[in-house]
Design a protein around this motif. Sequence first.
Motif, PDB file in Angstrom:
ATOM      1  N   TYR A   1       0.865  -1.190   0.000  1.00 51.24           N
ATOM      2  CA  TYR A   1       0.000   0.000   0.000  1.00 51.24           C
ATOM      3  C   TYR A   1       0.902   1.241   0.000  1.00 51.24           C
ATOM      4  O   TYR A   1       0.961   1.943  -0.995  1.00 51.24           O
ATOM      5  CB  TYR A   1      -0.961  -0.051   1.200  1.00 51.24           C
ATOM      6  N   MET A   2       1.664   1.450   1.054  1.00 47.86           N
ATOM      7  CA  MET A   2       2.515   2.651   1.087  1.00 47.86           C
ATOM      8  C   MET A   2       3.664   2.497   0.090  1.00 47.86           C
ATOM      9  O   MET A   2       4.242   1.416  -0.063  1.00 47.86           O
ATOM     10  CB  MET A   2       3.051   2.874   2.494  1.00 47.86           C
TER      11      MET A   2
ATOM     12  N   THR B   1      -2.884   0.058  -5.689  1.00 46.89           N
ATOM     13  CA  THR B   1      -2.951   1.232  -4.817  1.00 46.89           C
ATOM     14  C   THR B   1      -2.600   2.484  -5.618  1.00 46.89           C
ATOM     15  O   THR B   1      -1.711   2.430  -6.470  1.00 46.89           O
ATOM     16  CB  THR B   1      -1.933   1.041  -3.661  1.00 46.89           C
TER      17      THR B   1
HETATM   18  C1  ACM Z   1       0.760   5.228  -1.273  1.00 48.75           C
HETATM   19  O1  ACM Z   1       1.725   5.381  -0.509  1.00 48.75           O
HETATM   20  N1  ACM Z   1       1.003   4.844  -2.540  1.00 48.75           N
HETATM   21  C2  ACM Z   1      -0.613   5.404  -0.841  1.00 48.75           C
END
Ligand code: ACM
Length: 385
Positions: free
Chosen positions: A83-84, A106
């Motif tokens: 995600y991140m 994401t």
């Molecule tokens: C993200 O860090 N790509 C949400």
Amino acid sequence: MATNRDQPSLGLLFSETGVTADIERSQRHGALLAVDQLNREGGVEGRAIQVLSRDPGGDPDRYRLYAEDLIRNHGLQMLVGCYMSHTRKAVMPVVERMDALLCFPTPYEGFEYSPNIIYGGPAPNQNSAPLAAYLIRHYGERVVFIGSDYIYPRESNHVMRHLYRQHGGKVLEEIYIPLYPSDEDLAHAVERIARARADVVFSTVVGIGTAALYRAMARRYGDAPRPPIASLTTSEAEVARMGAEVAEGHVVVAPYFSSIDTAENRKFVSACQASFPPGVSITAWAEAAYTQTLMLGRAMQKARSWRVEDVQPQLYGLRISAPQGEVWVEPQNNHSHLAARIAEIDSSGIFQVKWQSPEPIRPDPYVVVHNLDDWSTSMGGSVPA
Ligand code: ACM
């Protein structure tokens, strides 16, 4: 004994714990729903797709170590997860070195390409560009940026600053808070926002800081009029955490919201309701994980193989009827053609769609858009009215 090399297998790298657990849990269940659907259809060549899940707890080192372990010791070649952006960047050299594939469902900051990553969330031309046009038209030209302190917010703000400047808008403040913000961090940030007297706040705060920020804004303004917070990531999961009364009036751009009223989405929502555990929200990023996993499965079925060198070429020819609409991968850059929708959250916490692109927007992850009036004609969308 059968190994993962002898049967179709996927590794899932989504955090069940840590700062982004709410949203990554929703992504994991989206991916699992697709696997369940594929297996009910007979899997690949009559063999069920096996899933190995790991919980990296939001820690980039653990994403990297689990990716290495799944590929080296468990014989997996295909992963869905992250995600991140710093977690994706931790996994990228692993899949490149080991000839594996990561599907990344994401939104992110753009300006990246890996032959070993398929990008299933929007790049800035698919979310920031239409959002900037919408915000300037509907709310005004004075904006404050607030983000969590890591690469995605800093790079996304760089693009958004460019978009606002090109349109004569003004960035009044650029504020960063830790991924785990304290009450003091939030109170200080919200005070800076209030003093700036902005028309709108552009937030790239992610994870548990999101509900905390929106609550701090609600506390600071009380019954007084406040600028809306506009986000690329806030989803049904974060709204469930903050409550509808705090979320009301805020703005989000994403390819999908669970409220979309189409036959394809009604089917998806019923399937999610039947399979997601209590408390797991149906979100844009669950939909992206579902769509990417379904696409991987379809590519394995077409290739009649689960070797990545057979499967990946098949991915490029597929068009998936996803809950958001049709989705396909652009072979030139490994990003996905995606819908864009802008929604405002109502008093029941429902995302009410105010604008949507007439067709999926072509991904253009390297372009900083120089003119808001041009973005739609060059990238396949209409300017948000
Ligand atoms: C993200 O860090 N790509 C949400």
